[in-house]
Write a protein that holds these residues in place. Sequence first.
Motif, short mmCIF file in Angstrom:
data_model
loop_
_atom_site.label_atom_id
_atom_site.label_comp_id
_atom_site.label_asym_id
_atom_site.label_seq_id
_atom_site.Cartn_x
_atom_site.Cartn_y
_atom_site.Cartn_z
N LYS A 40 1.01 -1.20 0.01
CA LYS A 40 -0.10 0.08 -0.01
C LYS A 40 0.73 1.32 0.16
O LYS A 40 1.85 1.06 0.58
CB LYS A 40 -0.97 0.07 1.27
CG LYS A 40 -1.93 -1.19 1.27
CD LYS A 40 -2.78 -0.84 2.34
CE LYS A 40 -3.96 -2.12 2.17
NZ LYS A 40 -4.80 -2.14 3.45
N ARG A 41 0.42 2.29 -0.83
CA ARG A 41 1.03 3.36 -0.77
C ARG A 41 1.40 4.12 0.55
O ARG A 41 2.59 4.59 0.54
CB ARG A 41 0.18 4.60 -1.45
CG ARG A 41 0.96 5.81 -1.98
CD ARG A 41 0.04 6.55 -3.10
NE ARG A 41 -0.09 6.13 -4.36
CZ ARG A 41 0.80 6.24 -5.23
NH1 ARG A 41 1.67 6.99 -5.13
NH2 ARG A 41 0.46 5.69 -6.35
N ALA A 69 0.36 -1.56 -4.45
CA ALA A 69 -0.91 -1.87 -4.66
C ALA A 69 -2.03 -0.98 -5.17
O ALA A 69 -1.77 0.37 -4.91
CB ALA A 69 -1.60 -2.42 -3.15
#
Length: 70
Positions: A40-41, A69
Amino acid sequence: MTTIKDLRIEAGLTAFELAGKASVSTSSINRMENLKNPVKRLVVSKTLRALSQELGRPISLNDIEVRLAD
């Protein structure tokens, strides 16, 4: 291109230490370093912020190789 692992080693940190400084899991650090699974960022952002503080220079998402993601 530079990886999270390259930066972590340059900072003299273990994956466990970096995870603690970034407030993310060690498994997230391992996923970013292995480039096999997307991350995830937010996790990448927190990790880059911790590495930037350790290395004393800004590091952006454009500076590293990582799988994000969707």
